[in-house]
Design an enzyme around this catalytic site. Structure first.
Site, PDB file in Angstrom:
ATOM      1  N   ASP A 266      39.148  31.258  38.593  1.00 23.67           N
ATOM      2  CA  ASP A 266      39.004  32.584  39.180  1.00 23.67           C
ATOM      3  C   ASP A 266      39.237  33.671  38.138  1.00 23.67           C
ATOM      4  OD1 ASP A 266      38.384  34.245  41.258  1.00 23.67           O
ATOM      5  OD2 ASP A 266      40.139  33.793  42.464  1.00 23.67           O
TER       6      ASP A 266
ATOM      7  N   LYS B 212      45.054  37.427  38.764  1.00 25.96           N
ATOM      8  CA  LYS B 212      43.804  37.420  37.979  1.00 25.96           C
ATOM      9  C   LYS B 212      43.071  38.750  38.087  1.00 25.96           C
ATOM     10  CE  LYS B 212      40.840  36.960  41.607  1.00 25.96           C
ATOM     11  NZ  LYS B 212      39.543  37.606  41.882  1.00 25.96           N
TER      12      LYS B 212
ATOM     13  N   ASN C  51      36.974  44.533  39.667  1.00 27.52           N
ATOM     14  CA  ASN C  51      38.169  44.777  38.850  1.00 27.52           C
ATOM     15  C   ASN C  51      37.786  44.998  37.389  1.00 27.52           C
ATOM     16  OD1 ASN C  51      40.622  44.250  40.722  1.00 27.52           O
ATOM     17  ND2 ASN C  51      39.195  42.587  41.178  1.00 27.52           N
TER      18      ASN C  51
ATOM     19  N   ALA D 129      34.379  41.777  58.813  1.00 22.10           N
ATOM     20  CA  ALA D 129      32.966  41.721  58.440  1.00 22.10           C
ATOM     21  C   ALA D 129      32.685  42.477  57.154  1.00 22.10           C
ATOM     22  CB  ALA D 129      32.099  42.261  59.574  1.00 22.10           C
ATOM     23  N   GLY D 130      33.619  42.375  56.200  1.00 19.59           N
ATOM     24  CA  GLY D 130      33.328  42.842  54.859  1.00 19.59           C
ATOM     25  C   GLY D 130      32.432  41.835  54.161  1.00 19.59           C
TER      26      GLY D 130
ATOM     27  N   GLU E 257      41.150  45.153  44.029  1.00 17.74           N
ATOM     28  CA  GLU E 257      42.485  44.697  44.402  1.00 17.74           C
ATOM     29  C   GLU E 257      43.455  44.751  43.225  1.00 17.74           C
ATOM     30  OE1 GLU E 257      43.988  44.107  47.110  1.00 17.74           O
ATOM     31  OE2 GLU E 257      42.323  44.103  48.526  1.00 17.74           O
TER      32      GLU E 257
END
Length: 349
Positions: free
Chosen positions: A258, A205, A270, A16-17, A294
């Site tokens: 992306d 990416k 990012n 549930a992020g 990430e």
């Protein structure tokens, strides 16, 4: 919105992020959907307020969406009414192995061994440099699996704004189930059989977006950003093809699409990390403020795996030098600019 009395598909979203919640909201507009939150307090709050105040504050969730902290009950919901089931894993790469380990004994016990599983995480596992499909395959060797990826910010998806995604798997039934679960209205789903290519685009990416953020933070200009995106795409493609991906995948939604979104979008975490690094902040201070990206988590693992198969990743190497080796951002940029001239379609950046 009332759920259908005889649904043809039931969906369970685990995690549930922001992204798991956004996909659960989209699926619940079409099919009975249960969103599993590990934290009982969060699940109770979401169920009461119809809002994910922690990750998507201010965005109302569909009344039809059920939220639960009971994993077994969430999975059992897929067995109701004789409907087909689909499990969407909305957990990050760092939590994927643990979630799959939980499913490994629960799915057979609940009679759900053959339920298709689609994951949404992007990146390499930090300690092992594995891609998500390799993590899933080890824990669930017989799973019917695939990845859902593409240029998408969770907040915009939760708001119902237009988005196009790709589901990749060598299993046509999984591709069809994922499309059935999510395709419609403002959300389009395209299908691919190039699972490795789609995962590689989603992984690298993020690293290139950190590099673009650093360039923007240094005020290097839009020419430099365009160069980083274009040569980053070449870097991504070269690495992906070496791992078995198809080159044309990187010209699509999960490659170029992306990359452009993450390298330029204001909602990109990012890019934001890169911007702050370029402006002079230390990585430890940025991460301590609660920013999660990430690209930071997987950059070193990506570089290690590329080196193991003799693939050059100059931009990724420069990002790692800045993030983890104390190299000044402008020094890393100068090293990239000092590289020998190359044919544009040669073997390295």
């Amino acid at each position: 919105m009332n759920q259908p009395t005889s649904p043809s598909l039931r969906v369970a979203v685990l995690g549930a992020g922001s992204w798991g919640t956004a996909l659960a909201a989209a699926a619940s507009r079409r099919h009975p959907t249960v969103l599993w939150a590990r934290d009982p307090a969060q699940a109770a709050d979401m169920a009461a307020r119809h809002e994910n105040a922690r990750y998507l504050p201010g965005i109302p969730l569909p009344q039809a969406l059920t939220v639960s902290s009971d994993l077994d009950a969430t999975l059992r919901s897929l067995k109701q009414d004789g409907a087909a089931g689909l499990i969407i894993l909305g957990v990050p790469v760092a939590g994927l192995a643990a979630t799959c380990a939980e499913l490994a004994h629960r799915l057979p016990a609940l009679g759900l061994r053959d339920t298709p599983i689609v994951w949404t995480c992007k990146g390499f596992e930090a300690d092992t440099a594995r891609l998500p499909h390799e993590i899933v395959r080890e824990a669930l060797p017989d799973a019917i699996g695939g990845v859902l990826s593409g240029p998408s910010f969770a907040r915009e998806v939760a708001q119902g704004l237009p988005v196009a995604l790709t589901v990749a798997s060598d299993n046509a039934d999984l591709r069809a189930a994922t499309t059935q679960a999510l395709h419609g209205a403002a959300l389009r789903v395209y299908a691919s059989s190039d699972l490795v290519g789609v995962e590689m685009g989603g992984a690298l990416k993020n690293v290139i977006a950190v590099a673009c953020g650093i360039g923007d933070g240094l005020a290097l200009g839009t020419n430099a950003r365009a160069a980083l995106i274009t040569r980053g795409l070449a870097e991504m493609t070269r690495f992906g093809v070496a791992l078995g991906a198809r080159p044309e995948t990187f010209a699509g939604l999960t490659g170029l699409g992306d990359l452009v979104l993450t390298a330029t979008g204001e909602l990109s975490r990012n890019r934001r990390v890169g911007l702050e690094i370029g402006a002079g902040r230390k990585l430890a201070d940025i991460l301590a403020s609660g920013v999660t990206a990430e690209g930071v988590r997987c950059a070193r693992a990506a570089l290690e795996r590329a080196r193991a198969i003799n693939v050059e990743l100059p931009i990724t190497e420069a990002v790692c030098a800045v993030l983890f080796e104390g190299v000044a951002p402008m020094t890393a940029v100068s090293a990239l600019l000092a590289r020998n001239a190359r044919d544009e379609h040669g073997d390295d950046t």
